[in-house]
Design a protein around this motif. Structure first.
Motif, PDB file in Angstrom:
ATOM      1  N   ALA A 124       0.835  -1.200   0.000  1.00  0.00           N
ATOM      2  CA  ALA A 124       0.000   0.000   0.000  1.00  0.00           C
ATOM      3  C   ALA A 124       0.874   1.256   0.000  1.00  0.00           C
ATOM      4  CB  ALA A 124      -0.921   0.005   1.218  1.00  0.00           C
ATOM      5  N   GLU A 125       0.346   2.333  -0.579  1.00  0.00           N
ATOM      6  CA  GLU A 125       1.017   3.620  -0.511  1.00  0.00           C
ATOM      7  C   GLU A 125       0.908   4.169   0.907  1.00  0.00           C
ATOM      8  OE1 GLU A 125       2.763   5.038  -2.872  1.00  0.00           O
ATOM      9  OE2 GLU A 125       2.356   3.423  -4.313  1.00  0.00           O
ATOM     10  N   ARG A 126       1.857   5.012   1.296  1.00  0.00           N
ATOM     11  CA  ARG A 126       1.902   5.475   2.676  1.00  0.00           C
ATOM     12  C   ARG A 126       0.643   6.246   3.083  1.00  0.00           C
ATOM     13  NH1 ARG A 126       5.457   5.551   6.542  1.00  0.00           N
ATOM     14  NH2 ARG A 126       7.061   4.714   5.140  1.00  0.00           N
ATOM     15  N   ALA A 127       0.150   7.142   2.218  1.00  0.00           N
ATOM     16  CA  ALA A 127      -1.003   7.963   2.598  1.00  0.00           C
ATOM     17  C   ALA A 127      -2.240   7.118   2.884  1.00  0.00           C
ATOM     18  CB  ALA A 127      -1.280   9.008   1.525  1.00  0.00           C
ATOM     19  N   PRO A 128      -2.660   6.219   1.967  1.00  0.00           N
ATOM     20  CA  PRO A 128      -3.830   5.397   2.293  1.00  0.00           C
ATOM     21  C   PRO A 128      -3.580   4.435   3.442  1.00  0.00           C
ATOM     22  CG  PRO A 128      -2.894   4.773   0.152  1.00  0.00           C
ATOM     23  CD  PRO A 128      -2.235   6.041   0.569  1.00  0.00           C
ATOM     24  N   ALA A 129      -2.332   3.952   3.614  1.00  0.00           N
ATOM     25  CA  ALA A 129      -2.023   3.070   4.740  1.00  0.00           C
ATOM     26  C   ALA A 129      -2.194   3.819   6.053  1.00  0.00           C
ATOM     27  CB  ALA A 129      -0.610   2.517   4.619  1.00  0.00           C
ATOM     28  N   ASN A 130      -1.693   5.051   6.109  1.00  0.00           N
ATOM     29  CA  ASN A 130      -1.852   5.849   7.324  1.00  0.00           C
ATOM     30  C   ASN A 130      -3.316   6.186   7.588  1.00  0.00           C
ATOM     31  OD1 ASN A 130       0.860   5.835   7.887  1.00  0.00           O
ATOM     32  ND2 ASN A 130       1.259   7.874   7.041  1.00  0.00           N
ATOM     33  N   GLU A 131      -4.052   6.450   6.518  1.00  0.00           N
ATOM     34  CA  GLU A 131      -5.482   6.761   6.668  1.00  0.00           C
ATOM     35  C   GLU A 131      -6.237   5.567   7.241  1.00  0.00           C
ATOM     36  OE1 GLU A 131      -9.289   8.122   3.867  1.00  0.00           O
ATOM     37  OE2 GLU A 131      -7.247   8.183   3.079  1.00  0.00           O
ATOM     38  N   ALA A 132      -5.953   4.353   6.719  1.00  0.00           N
ATOM     39  CA  ALA A 132      -6.606   3.150   7.229  1.00  0.00           C
ATOM     40  C   ALA A 132      -6.186   2.870   8.666  1.00  0.00           C
ATOM     41  CB  ALA A 132      -6.265   1.955   6.338  1.00  0.00           C
ATOM     42  N   ALA A 133      -4.918   3.106   8.973  1.00  0.00           N
ATOM     43  CA  ALA A 133      -4.422   2.890  10.338  1.00  0.00           C
ATOM     44  C   ALA A 133      -5.096   3.840  11.320  1.00  0.00           C
ATOM     45  CB  ALA A 133      -2.909   3.068  10.373  1.00  0.00           C
ATOM     46  N   LEU A 134      -5.215   5.102  10.932  1.00  0.00           N
ATOM     47  CA  LEU A 134      -5.843   6.085  11.814  1.00  0.00           C
ATOM     48  C   LEU A 134      -7.322   5.757  12.021  1.00  0.00           C
ATOM     49  CD1 LEU A 134      -5.408   8.617  13.466  1.00  0.00           C
ATOM     50  CD2 LEU A 134      -5.945   9.975  11.430  1.00  0.00           C
ATOM     51  N   ALA A 135      -7.995   5.283  10.977  1.00  0.00           N
ATOM     52  CA  ALA A 135      -9.405   4.910  11.099  1.00  0.00           C
ATOM     53  C   ALA A 135      -9.560   3.743  12.071  1.00  0.00           C
ATOM     54  CB  ALA A 135      -9.974   4.542   9.735  1.00  0.00           C
ATOM     55  N   ALA A 136      -8.651   2.769  11.999  1.00  0.00           N
ATOM     56  CA  ALA A 136      -8.711   1.627  12.911  1.00  0.00           C
ATOM     57  C   ALA A 136      -8.453   2.075  14.347  1.00  0.00           C
ATOM     58  CB  ALA A 136      -7.701   0.568  12.486  1.00  0.00           C
TER      59      ALA A 136
END
Length: 237
Positions: A124-136
């Motif tokens: 995954a690209e960093r931006a969407p990975a961070n977005e998914a991590a923050l949502a979790a």
């Protein structure tokens, strides 16, 4: 996807007809000859979407072996194992998530980085990975500690971060291997609350291995493992 080899009210769920995972005659033996140890004897079970299962039994009974097989972390020495309702793609991170007894967070990384790491390793690209991590993290009420390092967390916080890491990939099957074994009673209850709530929000199946009776009674489906044998016709079935 298939592998071929020769203190709360109990939760009730409605299941779909297609199982997420199905195994028949599943067995795992370690070693060979006179030193061989049979950890699991010919287990047969199905796990459906939305199902909440407590896998009970003493330490060393075979619970972890079964969960590792169901997760695809290990290969059976006999039997058939398949994931009929899951896409023909890598199981992790993605449709199957595993939460272990110890959080296993990486000390140099902050909470957000720890949760995002499996997604990054999967491409995954960093931006969407961070977005998914923050949502979790937000779903578990942990977004306020996203910049903390693991050694700044309590045991309960660290385990909930490990849950967030598992959930960031939007799994359909969550397998938790004694996730409260190192926690006090109140913290353990909070971790189980978080797991159940996460499963209910997403409609994922949850299987938790435990030898804690209080935790097991929170699940209407309870399977027992004893001496490497799985019994699925006990209480809650």
């Amino acid at each position: 996807m298939k592998t071929h080899l020769d203190s709360s009210t109990p939760v009730s769920r409605e299941f779909t007809n297609v199982p997420l995972v199905r195994c028949a005659g599943l067995a795992r033996t370690f070693g060979r000859g006179s030193s061989a140890v049979v950890a699991l004897h010919h287990a047969t079970c199905e796990i459906e979407a939305g199902q909440l299962v407590a896998l009970v039994g003493p330490s060393g009974s075979g619970k972890s072996t079964l969960l590792h097989l169901l997760a695809g972390l290990d290969s059976p020495t006999a039997g058939t194992l398949e994931w009929p309702a899951l896409a023909d793609a890598p199981l992790r991170p993605g449709p199957v998530a595993v939460v272990f007894q110890a959080p296993s967070l990486l000390a140099p990384l902050d909470v957000l980085e720890n949760v995002a790491l499996p997604l990054l390793l999967a491409g995954a690209e960093r931006a969407p990975a961070n977005e998914a991590a923050l949502a979790a993290l937000r779903a578990l009420g942990l977004d306020t500690i996203a910049t903390k390092l693991p050694d700044e967390l309590s045991g309960g916080q660290a385990q909930r971060v490990a849950i967030a890491r598992a959930l960031a990939g939007s799994p359909r099957l969550i397998l938790a291997d004694e996730p409260t074994g190192q926690l006090d009673h109140d913290t353990a209850a909070a971790v189980v609350d978080a797991l159940i709530a996460a499963a209910e929000r997403s409609g994922a199946a949850l299987v938790i291995a435990t030898h804690d009776h209080d935790i097991a009674t929170r699940f209407t489906t309870r399977w027992r493992v004893a001496d490497g044998r799985l019994y699925t016709n006990g209480p809650g079935r």
